[in-house]
Write a protein that holds these residues in place. Structure first.
Motif, PDB file in Angstrom:
ATOM      1  N   ARG A 168       0.843  -1.200   0.000  1.00  0.00           N
ATOM      2  CA  ARG A 168       0.000   0.000   0.000  1.00  0.00           C
ATOM      3  C   ARG A 168       0.877   1.250   0.000  1.00  0.00           C
ATOM      4  O   ARG A 168       1.921   1.288   0.655  1.00  0.00           O
ATOM      5  N   LEU A 190      -6.532   6.015 -14.221  1.00  0.00           N
ATOM      6  CA  LEU A 190      -6.851   6.375 -12.851  1.00  0.00           C
ATOM      7  C   LEU A 190      -8.074   7.288 -12.820  1.00  0.00           C
ATOM      8  O   LEU A 190      -8.231   8.165 -13.676  1.00  0.00           O
ATOM      9  N   ILE A 225      -3.110   3.483  -3.355  1.00  0.00           N
ATOM     10  CA  ILE A 225      -2.824   2.397  -4.296  1.00  0.00           C
ATOM     11  C   ILE A 225      -2.451   1.151  -3.498  1.00  0.00           C
ATOM     12  O   ILE A 225      -1.548   1.193  -2.651  1.00  0.00           O
ATOM     13  N   TYR A 271      -5.850  -2.290  -6.585  1.00  0.00           N
ATOM     14  CA  TYR A 271      -6.948  -1.522  -6.023  1.00  0.00           C
ATOM     15  C   TYR A 271      -6.508  -0.060  -5.910  1.00  0.00           C
ATOM     16  O   TYR A 271      -5.399   0.222  -5.447  1.00  0.00           O
ATOM     17  N   VAL A 272      -7.373   0.853  -6.326  1.00  0.00           N
ATOM     18  CA  VAL A 272      -7.123   2.284  -6.176  1.00  0.00           C
ATOM     19  C   VAL A 272      -8.311   2.887  -5.450  1.00  0.00           C
ATOM     20  O   VAL A 272      -9.459   2.771  -5.916  1.00  0.00           O
ATOM     21  N   ASN A 273      -8.037   3.485  -4.293  1.00  0.00           N
ATOM     22  CA  ASN A 273      -9.095   4.053  -3.440  1.00  0.00           C
ATOM     23  C   ASN A 273     -10.179   3.025  -3.134  1.00  0.00           C
ATOM     24  O   ASN A 273     -11.377   3.339  -3.088  1.00  0.00           O
ATOM     25  N   LYS A 311       0.147   5.797  -0.360  1.00  0.00           N
ATOM     26  CA  LYS A 311      -0.737   6.924  -0.630  1.00  0.00           C
ATOM     27  C   LYS A 311       0.036   7.947  -1.444  1.00  0.00           C
ATOM     28  O   LYS A 311       1.155   8.341  -1.082  1.00  0.00           O
ATOM     29  N   TYR A 346      -4.474   9.342  -4.196  1.00  0.00           N
ATOM     30  CA  TYR A 346      -4.806   7.940  -4.466  1.00  0.00           C
ATOM     31  C   TYR A 346      -4.209   7.049  -3.389  1.00  0.00           C
ATOM     32  O   TYR A 346      -3.038   7.229  -3.001  1.00  0.00           O
TER      33      TYR A 346
END
Length: 482
Positions: free
Chosen positions: A139, A196, A209, A167-169, A141, A207
């Motif tokens: 992860r 995105l 991520i 996964y994004v947000n 940010k 984001y």
């Protein structure tokens, strides 16, 4: 392509608090002063404990701040990392402060050991998680400041053990595998682009991520595990250009594996011409050997360039079926080429070794009977090694016997052909001897076997032509033709 700006505001290391013990110089007879001094020291220590004893989970997640024009930025900064699996970890609201951090910044000039993909970093097996296979999460940010009219995209990692979901947000954008079963279905990780989402009119986007990674036991090795090449964020147009460069590097790395099978198939057609001449020599095993070798080589291309077969199918076709069969048919092919006597014992020995190799390779696979006793897996590995060493001995014996019986130029050339094919067939044994397995001319990985086959193909073409000429000159052949 524009110059890539550096990542700004990387997370700082946790503060380190140091205590200073002050000498209050108290008078032994002044008990009140001593009590006041002791109370002051106790209050100071209590404050230090309250401040310095915060739990690790209270640390903020790393935030990478990026200013984009028309450019791309590799996300090499500190990522949060945790082994295990929980879909809640995709959420931007999840607190990952207690996770460990992983820096995906590569060393200057670092590349993978296969096709030469740049930006390579070591896997989690060398980062404190040796022998671990299964799920893990990454992860980070990212806050991106760019032109509000510029769409953004993410180029996925080009090398991951073994597959991933992005996964994004908290929203799933895609991935390289199928995550529907108990264990994901793994396909080759290919260059990919993920547009995105945009939720701000000011051009500043944040984001979270998250990569959900699965490492299959088939990929377990000393330096395996997780993301090896960091993803890249940037404007959509520049990410598309990067995507083309990544595909070009992948194409160059396996193009030889695509061309050589075609050459093997053409050689098989030429050998059919020898058979059509109704010569006294047998060449059917050579035809089969060339076609099986073509299948073995092209299988790598199909897995790397397409989604036609999964890692499990690739492993069955390569390790369990094609490798044992290639050892057997090439041994028989050289027996016939060197015109050695067809003794029943040799055919029986080759048959037994092939069956032992095939069954032992099947038993040793991590996906076959995973609950089986560890000693059984070790025995299967030992049986595979023993069968291969026996094939090495037979292979060298046939080649040496052929040279001894006919010390002529065509025989020496045939022996050289056998050596070149053996370099590819017995790659495992050559690796054990410390022979380098891959070189990187002009930044592209070229395997030892590819060099060997590149010399073998024209040399066998020459030998087939020489035999055709020799048959044509024989009176018996001329009379049959008329």
């Amino acid at each position: 392509m524009a110059k890539r700006p550096r990542l700004a505001n990387r997370p700082r290391s946790p503060c380190v608090f140091r205590e200073s013990l002050l000498d209050f110089g108290a008078d032994p007879s002044g008990s009140d002063a001593m009590r006041r001094s002791g109370l002051l020291i106790s209050l100071c220590m209590l404050m230090v404990m309250m401040i310095g004893g915060r739990p690790a989970s209270a640390e903020p997640a790393p935030v990478a701040r990026i200013t984009l024009g028309h450019s791309t930025v590799p996300l090499n900064g500190l990522w949060r990392f945790h082994v295990g699996d929980d879909l809640r970890w995709s959420s931007p609201d999840f607190d990952d402060g207690s996770w460990e951090t992983v820096d995906l910044t590569p060393a200057p000039g670092a590349h993978d050991g296969d096709v030469g993909l740049p930006g390579y970093v070591r896997g989690w097996s060398l980062r404190g998680h040796a022998n671990y296979t299964g799920y893990a999460w990454y992860r980070i940010k990212v806050t991106v400041d760019s032109d509000k009219d510029t769409p953004l995209a993410l180029a996925g990692p080009t090398l991951v053990d073994s597959t991933y979901q992005l996964y994004v947000n908290g929203q799933l954008l895609g991935g390289s595998g199928v995550f529907t079963g108990t264990a994901p279905t793994v396909f080759g990780v290919r260059p990919s682009v993920y547009p995105l989402p945009s939720s701000s009119s000011s051009g500043v986007q944040t984001y979270l991520i998250a990569f959900r990674v699965w490492m299959d036991p088939l990929d377990a090795a000393e330096d395996s595990g997780g993301i090896h090449v960091a993803p890249t964020i940037g404007s959509a147009n520049d990410i598309d250009q990067l995507h083309q460069v990544q595909w070009l590097q992948t194409f160059k790395g396996y193009v030889a594996d695509a061309i050589e099978p075609l050459a093997f198939a053409l050689l098989a057609l030429m050998v059919f011409a020898l058979i059509a001449c109704r010569t006294p020599d047998a060449y059917r095993w050579l035809v089969i050997a060339l076609l099986l070798l073509a299948l073995l080589r092209v299988n790598q291309v199909l897995f790397s360039w397409t989604h036609w077969q999964s890692l499990r199918c690739y492993d069955i076709a390569t390790a369990v079926i094609l490798k044992p069969l290639n050892l057997a048919v090439w041994t028989l092919a050289w027996r016939d080429w060197f015109r050695l006597k067809r003794t029943p014992w040799l055919r029986n020995v080759i048959s037994v070794l092939t069956v032992v190799h095939l069954l032992s390779a099947l038993m040793s696979r991590p996906w076959f009977m995973p609950e089986a006793n560890h000693g059984l897996k070790v025995f299967a590995d030992f049986a595979v090694e023993g069968a291969r060493l026996a094939f090495v001995a037979l292979y060298l014996w046939i080649m040496g016997l052929g040279v001894i019986r006919s010390q002529k130029l065509p025989t020496y050339l045939a022996a050289l052909c056998a050596i070149l094919v053996g370099i590819g067939l017995f790659a495992t044994e050559l690796n054990a001897l410390g022979v380098p397995g891959i070189w990187f001319p002009y930044g592209t990985g070229v395997a030892r076997g590819q060099y060997a086959y590149a010399v073998f193909i024209p040399l066998l073409f020459l030998l087939i032509g020489m035999r055709l000429v020799s048959y044509a000159r024989k009176p018996s052949f001329s009379s049959r033709s008329n």
